[in-house]
Design an enzyme around this catalytic site. Structure first.
Site, PDB file in Angstrom:
ATOM      1  N   GLU A 123     -67.256  26.922-122.665  1.00 45.91           N
ATOM      2  CA  GLU A 123     -68.661  27.101-122.304  1.00 45.91           C
ATOM      3  C   GLU A 123     -69.428  25.797-122.513  1.00 45.91           C
ATOM      4  O   GLU A 123     -70.261  25.414-121.678  1.00 45.91           O
ATOM      5  CB  GLU A 123     -69.270  28.225-123.134  1.00 45.91           C
ATOM      6  CG  GLU A 123     -68.598  29.572-122.902  1.00 45.91           C
ATOM      7  CD  GLU A 123     -69.535  30.740-123.054  1.00 45.91           C
ATOM      8  OE1 GLU A 123     -70.277  31.021-122.104  1.00 45.91           O
ATOM      9  OE2 GLU A 123     -69.516  31.368-124.129  1.00 45.91           O
ATOM     10  N   GLU A 143     -62.375  35.910-123.199  1.00 45.35           N
ATOM     11  CA  GLU A 143     -63.159  36.935-123.881  1.00 45.35           C
ATOM     12  C   GLU A 143     -62.873  38.348-123.391  1.00 45.35           C
ATOM     13  O   GLU A 143     -62.821  39.298-124.185  1.00 45.35           O
ATOM     14  CB  GLU A 143     -64.657  36.630-123.740  1.00 45.35           C
ATOM     15  CG  GLU A 143     -65.143  35.460-124.582  1.00 45.35           C
ATOM     16  CD  GLU A 143     -65.021  34.121-123.882  1.00 45.35           C
ATOM     17  OE1 GLU A 143     -65.633  33.149-124.340  1.00 45.35           O
ATOM     18  OE2 GLU A 143     -64.296  34.040-122.856  1.00 45.35           O
TER      19      GLU A 143
END
Length: 269
Positions: A123, A143
């Site tokens: 990210e 995730e």
């Protein structure tokens, strides 16, 4: 005890090293807070023009949030035990500036990826401007495999940086990709031998730092802002920026120095 974040400055370039190699440079509360403080200081320092972000050791750039501390705190399963924990929970800037999600840096940031670049580490990658990687680097947003979602900007940013269907493949399967695949997708700029990644990042950073700092910041600001705008709105933003830059002292100094065959002396004015 070694600090979780190392900083080094040289000739207008700041190098930030995530320094938890035994934990694959996972982001614990202290590291997140120190990273935000370092980015704030970088943004405020007129003598620093470019930053490089890398990870300590050969195994990881950043493996993501620390599962034993950061994610437990954010989920409420763990109660804060020190000032770093409290700051993570109480200061919303820690969770938005550390992944370069909101209030993005006005100055360029280069990623030197030297291994695992996963989850929160990937990210952060999406908030950088130029990205170099070793041939053994791996990338992914796993995730969903743990019934979670990326929550630091990936869902909005990744489909803008690579094709939509490729982004959805990565996000919905949680699979990992290697450096050649990341290069083919346009996620990174170059693949280099491990010993050359940081050196090349520093070379690029020095080239950028030698340019007019006002022009560098405006190029980044306008380019980022114009993404997704209608073309005429992007042109208007560019025209506004041009009017600001063309009247600056640096814009006068650059052409004069070129004609006089000397190195320009830019002052950021």
């Amino acid at each position: 005890m070694n600090p979780p974040l190392l900083t080094e400055t040289c000739d207008g370039v700041l190098t930030l090293t995530l320094n938890r190699p035994d934990a694959h440079n996972a982001l614990n509360p202290e590291l997140l807070c120190r990273l935000v403080d370092a980015l704030d200081a970088f943004e405020a320092d007129p003598n620093l023009h470019v930053a490089i972000l890398t990870g300590a050791g050969p195994r990881a750039f950043c493996s993501g949030g620390d599962l034993g501390s950061t994610l437990q705190l954010l989920s409420g399963r763990l109660q804060p035990k020190d000032d770093w924990d409290h700051r993570l929970l109480d200061d919303p800037r820690i969770r938005t500036l550390a992944p370069l999600r909101e209030a993005p840096l006005s100055k360029p940031l280069i990623a030197a990826v030297n291994g695992l670049c996963m989850a929160a580490g990937a990210e952060i990658l999406l908030g950088t401007d130029i990205r170099l990687a070793t041939s053994t680097a791996t990338f992914g947003w796993p995730e969903v495999r743990h019934a979670l979602i990326p929550f630091a900007g990936t869902l909005a940013r990744l489909p803008r940086q690579i094709p939509y269907c490729q982004a959805m493949d990565l996000l919905l399967t949680g699979r990992t990709i290697d450096a050649p695949t990341a290069l083919n997708l346009g996620l990174i700029n170059q693949i280099l031998p491990a010993d050359d990644v940081l050196t090349e990042a520093q070379r690029i950073a020095q080239r950028i730092a030698a340019n007019g700092p006002l022009a560098v910041r405006e190029i980044k600001r306008v380019t980022r802002a114009a993404i997704g705008m209608p073309l005429d709105a992007g042109y208007a933003l560019e025209d506004e920026s041009y009017r600001t830059i063309i009247g600056s002292a640096d814009a006068q100094e650059g052409p004069v120095a070129f004609m006089e065959k000397r190195k320009p002396e830019f002052r950021g004015q």
